[in-house]
Design a protein around this motif. Sequence first.
Motif, PDB file in Angstrom:
ATOM      1  N   TRP A 145      -7.428  -6.165  17.494  1.00  0.00           N
ATOM      2  CA  TRP A 145      -6.506  -5.416  16.616  1.00  0.00           C
ATOM      3  C   TRP A 145      -6.850  -5.706  15.155  1.00  0.00           C
ATOM      4  O   TRP A 145      -6.978  -4.787  14.338  1.00  0.00           O
TER       5      TRP A 145
ATOM      6  N   THR B  32      -8.659  -4.039   9.980  1.00  0.00           N
ATOM      7  CA  THR B  32      -8.871  -4.659   8.653  1.00  0.00           C
ATOM      8  C   THR B  32     -10.300  -5.138   8.417  1.00  0.00           C
ATOM      9  O   THR B  32     -10.673  -5.399   7.282  1.00  0.00           O
TER      10      THR B  32
ATOM     11  N   CYS C 299      -2.976  -8.090  -6.620  1.00  0.00           N
ATOM     12  CA  CYS C 299      -4.370  -7.781  -6.244  1.00  0.00           C
ATOM     13  C   CYS C 299      -5.198  -7.252  -7.412  1.00  0.00           C
ATOM     14  O   CYS C 299      -6.418  -7.341  -7.401  1.00  0.00           O
TER      15      CYS C 299
ATOM     16  N   GLY D 148       2.108  -8.114  10.740  1.00  0.00           N
ATOM     17  CA  GLY D 148       1.514  -6.985  10.006  1.00  0.00           C
ATOM     18  C   GLY D 148       1.011  -7.400   8.633  1.00  0.00           C
ATOM     19  O   GLY D 148       0.177  -6.732   8.030  1.00  0.00           O
TER      20      GLY D 148
ATOM     21  N   LEU E 171       5.365  -3.313  -1.569  1.00  0.00           N
ATOM     22  CA  LEU E 171       4.558  -4.518  -1.332  1.00  0.00           C
ATOM     23  C   LEU E 171       5.170  -5.598  -2.219  1.00  0.00           C
ATOM     24  O   LEU E 171       4.932  -5.614  -3.430  1.00  0.00           O
TER      25      LEU E 171
ATOM     26  N   PHE F 176      -1.876   1.785   2.102  1.00  0.00           N
ATOM     27  CA  PHE F 176      -3.219   2.287   2.406  1.00  0.00           C
ATOM     28  C   PHE F 176      -3.455   3.658   1.749  1.00  0.00           C
ATOM     29  O   PHE F 176      -4.460   3.864   1.059  1.00  0.00           O
TER      30      PHE F 176
ATOM     31  N   HIS G  57     -11.740  -4.755  -4.669  1.00  0.00           N
ATOM     32  CA  HIS G  57     -10.802  -5.789  -4.232  1.00  0.00           C
ATOM     33  C   HIS G  57     -10.825  -5.800  -2.709  1.00  0.00           C
ATOM     34  O   HIS G  57     -10.761  -4.742  -2.081  1.00  0.00           O
TER      35      HIS G  57
ATOM     36  N   ALA H 118      -9.103  -5.794  -0.024  1.00  0.00           N
ATOM     37  CA  ALA H 118      -7.776  -5.547   0.543  1.00  0.00           C
ATOM     38  C   ALA H 118      -7.879  -5.353   2.036  1.00  0.00           C
ATOM     39  O   ALA H 118      -7.079  -5.900   2.808  1.00  0.00           O
ATOM     40  N   ASN H 119      -8.854  -4.564   2.423  1.00  0.00           N
ATOM     41  CA  ASN H 119      -9.000  -4.135   3.795  1.00  0.00           C
ATOM     42  C   ASN H 119     -10.361  -3.458   3.877  1.00  0.00           C
ATOM     43  O   ASN H 119     -10.672  -2.588   3.059  1.00  0.00           O
TER      44      ASN H 119
ATOM     45  N   ILE I 297     -10.416   0.331   3.752  1.00  0.00           N
ATOM     46  CA  ILE I 297     -10.231   0.961   2.435  1.00  0.00           C
ATOM     47  C   ILE I 297     -11.580   0.986   1.709  1.00  0.00           C
ATOM     48  O   ILE I 297     -12.002   2.010   1.175  1.00  0.00           O
TER      49      ILE I 297
ATOM     50  N   ASN J 151      -7.852 -11.225   2.741  1.00  0.00           N
ATOM     51  CA  ASN J 151      -7.483 -10.712   1.411  1.00  0.00           C
ATOM     52  C   ASN J 151      -6.961 -11.882   0.585  1.00  0.00           C
ATOM     53  O   ASN J 151      -5.898 -12.423   0.874  1.00  0.00           O
TER      54      ASN J 151
ATOM     55  N   PHE K  89      -6.572  -2.482  -6.398  1.00  0.00           N
ATOM     56  CA  PHE K  89      -5.271  -1.832  -6.235  1.00  0.00           C
ATOM     57  C   PHE K  89      -4.365  -2.815  -5.520  1.00  0.00           C
ATOM     58  O   PHE K  89      -4.817  -3.531  -4.630  1.00  0.00           O
TER      59      PHE K  89
HETATM   60  N1  COA Z   1      -1.454  -7.521  15.702  1.00  0.00           N
HETATM   61  C1  COA Z   1      -1.115  -6.657  16.654  1.00  0.00           C
HETATM   62  N2  COA Z   1      -0.303  -5.604  16.452  1.00  0.00           N
HETATM   63  C2  COA Z   1       0.177  -5.433  15.211  1.00  0.00           C
HETATM   64  C3  COA Z   1      -0.139  -6.314  14.159  1.00  0.00           C
HETATM   65  C4  COA Z   1      -0.977  -7.399  14.459  1.00  0.00           C
HETATM   66  N3  COA Z   1      -1.362  -8.285  13.520  1.00  0.00           N
HETATM   67  N4  COA Z   1       0.488  -5.898  13.050  1.00  0.00           N
HETATM   68  C5  COA Z   1       1.171  -4.793  13.370  1.00  0.00           C
HETATM   69  N5  COA Z   1       0.990  -4.521  14.677  1.00  0.00           N
HETATM   70  C6  COA Z   1       1.542  -3.410  15.455  1.00  0.00           C
HETATM   71  C7  COA Z   1       2.786  -2.856  14.838  1.00  0.00           C
HETATM   72  O1  COA Z   1       3.908  -3.597  15.234  1.00  0.00           O
HETATM   73  C8  COA Z   1       2.782  -1.454  15.390  1.00  0.00           C
HETATM   74  O2  COA Z   1       3.272  -1.507  16.708  1.00  0.00           O
HETATM   75  P1  COA Z   1       4.208  -0.329  17.279  1.00  0.00           P
HETATM   76  O3  COA Z   1       3.371   0.921  17.187  1.00  0.00           O
HETATM   77  O4  COA Z   1       4.493  -0.771  18.649  1.00  0.00           O
HETATM   78  O5  COA Z   1       5.385  -0.291  16.361  1.00  0.00           O
HETATM   79  C9  COA Z   1       1.304  -1.094  15.470  1.00  0.00           C
HETATM   80  O6  COA Z   1       0.595  -2.338  15.432  1.00  0.00           O
HETATM   81  C10 COA Z   1       0.842  -0.206  14.349  1.00  0.00           C
HETATM   82  O7  COA Z   1       1.357  -0.751  13.133  1.00  0.00           O
HETATM   83  P2  COA Z   1       1.043  -0.101  11.752  1.00  0.00           P
HETATM   84  O8  COA Z   1       1.644  -0.935  10.685  1.00  0.00           O
HETATM   85  O9  COA Z   1       1.368   1.362  11.787  1.00  0.00           O
HETATM   86  O10 COA Z   1      -0.533  -0.258  11.749  1.00  0.00           O
HETATM   87  P3  COA Z   1      -1.562   0.364  10.752  1.00  0.00           P
HETATM   88  O11 COA Z   1      -2.531   1.166  11.498  1.00  0.00           O
HETATM   89  O12 COA Z   1      -0.929   0.990   9.557  1.00  0.00           O
HETATM   90  O13 COA Z   1      -2.322  -0.940  10.257  1.00  0.00           O
HETATM   91  C11 COA Z   1      -2.404  -2.345   8.351  1.00  0.00           C
HETATM   92  C12 COA Z   1      -1.614  -1.921   9.547  1.00  0.00           C
HETATM   93  C13 COA Z   1      -1.581  -3.345   7.570  1.00  0.00           C
HETATM   94  C14 COA Z   1      -3.699  -3.004   8.809  1.00  0.00           C
HETATM   95  C15 COA Z   1      -2.753  -1.108   7.495  1.00  0.00           C
HETATM   96  O14 COA Z   1      -1.597  -0.350   7.251  1.00  0.00           O
HETATM   97  C16 COA Z   1      -3.355  -1.461   6.182  1.00  0.00           C
HETATM   98  O15 COA Z   1      -4.441  -1.983   6.140  1.00  0.00           O
HETATM   99  N6  COA Z   1      -2.671  -1.159   5.072  1.00  0.00           N
HETATM  100  C17 COA Z   1      -3.120  -1.511   3.764  1.00  0.00           C
HETATM  101  C18 COA Z   1      -2.924  -2.972   3.588  1.00  0.00           C
HETATM  102  C19 COA Z   1      -3.513  -3.491   2.355  1.00  0.00           C
HETATM  103  O16 COA Z   1      -4.606  -3.147   1.992  1.00  0.00           O
HETATM  104  N7  COA Z   1      -2.793  -4.358   1.733  1.00  0.00           N
HETATM  105  C20 COA Z   1      -3.198  -5.034   0.588  1.00  0.00           C
HETATM  106  C21 COA Z   1      -3.071  -4.165  -0.570  1.00  0.00           C
HETATM  107  S1  COA Z   1      -3.682  -4.962  -1.904  1.00  0.00           S
END
Ligand code: COA
Length: 334
Positions: free
Chosen positions: A33, A38, A115, A157, A196, A230, A261, A263-264, A267, A291, A321
């Motif tokens: 996952w 990420t 960030c 998450g 955030l 994202f 940066h 972040a992911n 991205i 990150n 960002f």
């Molecule tokens: N392990 C397993 N499952 C996880 C999890 C983890 N670490 N974190 C979340 N989940 C689950 C959620 O609970 C959700 O389950 P559900 O469908 O049963 O409710 C499912 O995975 C999907 O969650 P979601 O938050 O929609 O996943 P996503 O595809 O959006 O990915 C991120 C989550 C955080 C990886 C993604 O949104 C992201 O990268 N966002 C940008 C983050 C970022 O760059 N942040 C820093 C900015 S500077």
Amino acid sequence: MYNSKITGLGFYVPDNIVTNDDLSKIMDTSDEWIQERTGIKERRWIKEGSNETSATMGAKAAETAIERAGLTTDDIDFIIFATLSPDYYFPGCGVQIQDMLGMKTVGALDVRNQCSGFVYAMSAADQFIKTGMYKNILVIGSEYHSNGLDKTTRGRGVSVIFGDGAGACVLSRTEDNNKGILSSHLHSEGRFADKLIVESPSIKHWVPEILNAEEEDVSYFPYMDGTFVFKNAVVRFSEVIMEALATNKMSPEDIDLFIPHQANLRIAQFIQQKFKLRNDQVYNNIMSYGNTTAASIVIALTEAWEKGKVKENDIVLLAAFGSGFTWGSLLMRW
Ligand code: COA
């Protein structure tokens, strides 16, 4: 007017490696996952009981940067420290660096731009040098995230993404107007602050509220609307990169090294594809460190430089960002 260029780089990360499999032992997550969403394979987390902090890690990175610049702490005129995880509510980490490195009573400024912190800090340092006020500025980005994360399934998450570490650079005056920072571009959009955020502790939420907090009160942990972040990140990254290129009448082919940066990885890959950048034009290391927020760009830049990926006259682009929202870019000729 003078120009400013990087003369020394350094980074420091704690020894303790935490793999995705390690995390799956303490929360409901999996290597699959985390890597799929990420790109992260492992991160460094300061070991419980250690004395390391954002300031101590920043000091170690700074020592390397100063030495590589061929300078001593006596040559540093100013300190800028970017972090969202300072050792104290106040004072900031910058003054701790002045003390830890035994420096003269130079000014110390803390930057709170998450960030985007390193890009903001570099832009501020650049202005001080351009005006002739200072010759050598120590710019540090450092984060101690691990002690503040919700390491249960509830916080998965967010907590799987962030890592601890520090990077530093010395930005120095140059009279060669073709070298160094060519331009920087800074933005913010505060209406999305709650997308955030770590809401507490803050003066708004203070003792006795903290003491009476219920188990289910998650305001003391970072909150992130991952999907929203994202979507905004890919748009703002693109805009601010185009702004930097347009200002300098350059195109994506002119970029020798782009350090986004960390972040992911998804991205970064989206941006790479959008600007049709080759793999050798982009440097990512989120796979190894997660990150590290204000530290991520300077850690990546240092690593890229150590691997010989930054050469004289190269066009280097930094972009970030993050929380605020804030975003920015900085273009330089090495
Ligand atoms: N392990 C397993 N499952 C996880 C999890 C983890 N670490 N974190 C979340 N989940 C689950 C959620 O609970 C959700 O389950 P559900 O469908 O049963 O409710 C499912 O995975 C999907 O969650 P979601 O938050 O929609 O996943 P996503 O595809 O959006 O990915 C991120 C989550 C955080 C990886 C993604 O949104 C992201 O990268 N966002 C940008 C983050 C970022 O760059 N942040 C820093 C900015 S500077």
